[in-house]
Design a protein around this motif. Sequence first.
Motif, short mmCIF file in Angstrom:
data_model
loop_
_atom_site.label_atom_id
_atom_site.label_comp_id
_atom_site.label_asym_id
_atom_site.label_seq_id
_atom_site.Cartn_x
_atom_site.Cartn_y
_atom_site.Cartn_z
N ASP A 121 0.84 -1.18 0.00
CA ASP A 121 0.00 0.00 0.00
C ASP A 121 0.88 1.24 0.00
OD1 ASP A 121 -2.73 1.21 2.10
OD2 ASP A 121 -1.92 1.92 0.20
N PRO A 122 0.71 2.13 -1.01
CA PRO A 122 1.56 3.32 -1.07
C PRO A 122 1.40 4.20 0.16
CG PRO A 122 0.48 2.95 -3.17
CD PRO A 122 -0.16 2.01 -2.22
N ASP A 123 0.16 4.31 0.65
CA ASP A 123 -0.04 5.17 1.82
C ASP A 123 0.73 4.65 3.02
OD1 ASP A 123 -3.52 5.67 0.88
OD2 ASP A 123 -1.72 6.79 0.31
N LYS A 124 0.68 3.33 3.20
CA LYS A 124 1.42 2.75 4.32
C LYS A 124 2.93 2.92 4.13
CE LYS A 124 -2.06 -0.75 5.51
NZ LYS A 124 -2.31 -2.20 5.68
N GLU A 125 3.39 2.75 2.86
CA GLU A 125 4.80 2.93 2.58
C GLU A 125 5.22 4.37 2.83
OE1 GLU A 125 7.32 0.87 1.79
OE2 GLU A 125 5.87 -0.71 2.29
N GLU A 126 4.30 5.30 2.42
CA GLU A 126 4.60 6.71 2.64
C GLU A 126 4.69 7.00 4.13
OE1 GLU A 126 2.83 11.13 1.42
OE2 GLU A 126 1.72 9.29 0.93
N LYS A 127 3.74 6.42 4.89
CA LYS A 127 3.78 6.63 6.34
C LYS A 127 5.03 6.02 6.95
CE LYS A 127 1.02 5.92 10.51
NZ LYS A 127 2.12 5.43 11.26
N LEU A 177 7.90 5.50 5.45
CA LEU A 177 9.06 6.31 5.09
C LEU A 177 9.11 7.60 5.89
CD1 LEU A 177 9.09 5.82 1.20
CD2 LEU A 177 10.66 4.84 2.87
N LYS A 178 7.88 8.21 6.11
CA LYS A 178 7.86 9.43 6.93
C LYS A 178 8.33 9.12 8.35
CE LYS A 178 4.24 11.98 4.44
NZ LYS A 178 2.87 12.55 4.52
N ASP A 179 7.88 7.96 8.88
CA ASP A 179 8.33 7.58 10.23
C ASP A 179 9.84 7.34 10.26
OD1 ASP A 179 5.32 5.59 10.88
OD2 ASP A 179 5.71 7.75 11.08
N ALA A 180 10.35 6.70 9.18
CA ALA A 180 11.79 6.44 9.13
C ALA A 180 12.59 7.73 9.05
CB ALA A 180 12.13 5.54 7.94
N ILE A 181 12.03 8.67 8.23
CA ILE A 181 12.69 9.97 8.11
C ILE A 181 12.68 10.71 9.44
CG2 ILE A 181 12.51 12.26 7.03
CD1 ILE A 181 11.50 10.79 4.50
#
Length: 397
Positions: free
Chosen positions: A49-55, A57-61
């Motif tokens: 899921d792109p949204d989950k991946e985006e979240k 990645l945001k958490d990782a950042i």
Amino acid sequence: WADSQISGFSGQISEKTGEISRKTDEIKKKEQDLSSLKAERTQKFGERDPDKEEKRLKDAISHAKELVDTRQKEKNELLNQIRSMENRRSDLERRISETQESLRSDLEEFLAQIRLAGFADEETYKSALMKQEEISALEKHWEDIRTEETRILDRKSSAQGRYDDEIKKDITSRPVHELKVELESFQDERTQLIAEIGKNQEKLDRHEALLIQQGEKIALRDAQLREVDKWRRLYELIGSADGKKFRIFAQGLTFCLLLNHANQHLNRMTDRYILVQDKELPLDMQVIDTWQGSVIRSVKNLSGGEIFMVSLALALGLSQMASQNVRVDSLFLDEGFGTLDDDALETALCTLSGLEQEGKLIGVISHVSALKERIPVRISIEKGASGRSKIILPETG
């Protein structure tokens, strides 16, 4: 008007048709871009899921930013520690430099002081210091003086107390003249104590002055002893300039060996005497008289017969030493037998007979007629006229 209006509508329609065509092309392009992006997304993310991946990645950042901030804080703390340690190192280097300069200055001052005191260098100063046992002895002497001074002060204090007690007394039944006599006695005692204290103080002053003088004399003595010891050791090593000392030492060794060999032969003739080397004169000898409590005697005190036995023993010892390098098969003795008594003569002849049995040829030159009976082969000399003598050879069978 209608035609122009129609023409206008046609133009608008044509314009709209072109715009629709452009929009259609743009839509197709967008669809192609969307398909490409979908393919790229599928390639990159698959079915995720792109949204989950985006979240994620945001958490990782965000976590990475927090980690960067933490590391930045640690970096700043380390930089602060480094600056603090550099400051401390600079301070330590400054203190070390100051300490070295102070030590250098103190060392120069110390060397200047010992040079003013008459010492060439630090080693000379150390060697001139008093030994611990000397310091202990002086300290004990000083303590004894202090003890004596304390004792005198105690006596003075006691006398002063008694004097004060007498002064405080207002009533007495004793006559005035007795009190005056006693007072004079106390005053005399007080004067004596004061004089004794002065003498002891003078002794203390003299003692301190003597301590200083003694220290200087001890330093001078130690320096002289070191110089004397250096020359003494040099003298012991190389001896006199002409080599006499070493020559006497080497000859003394040979002479000692000769006495050892001579004592072996002398013991066969008599058990009374033992030849020893003179301790003061290595090339002279003395004799130990075992019959007189092992007293050491000079060879000059021996009788003629005793001197002959000692000489015979020395000759035999010398012959024994020479035979170690060169074979000695013969030995000639000239006179001396006339000084022997019967027992000593018998002992000497028995010794010579023993040497003969060992294969040596013994020749005796003597005027003693008693030897004729003991010597089977003889060569006689008869005095003739005109100062000429005649040799008579032994008869051969």
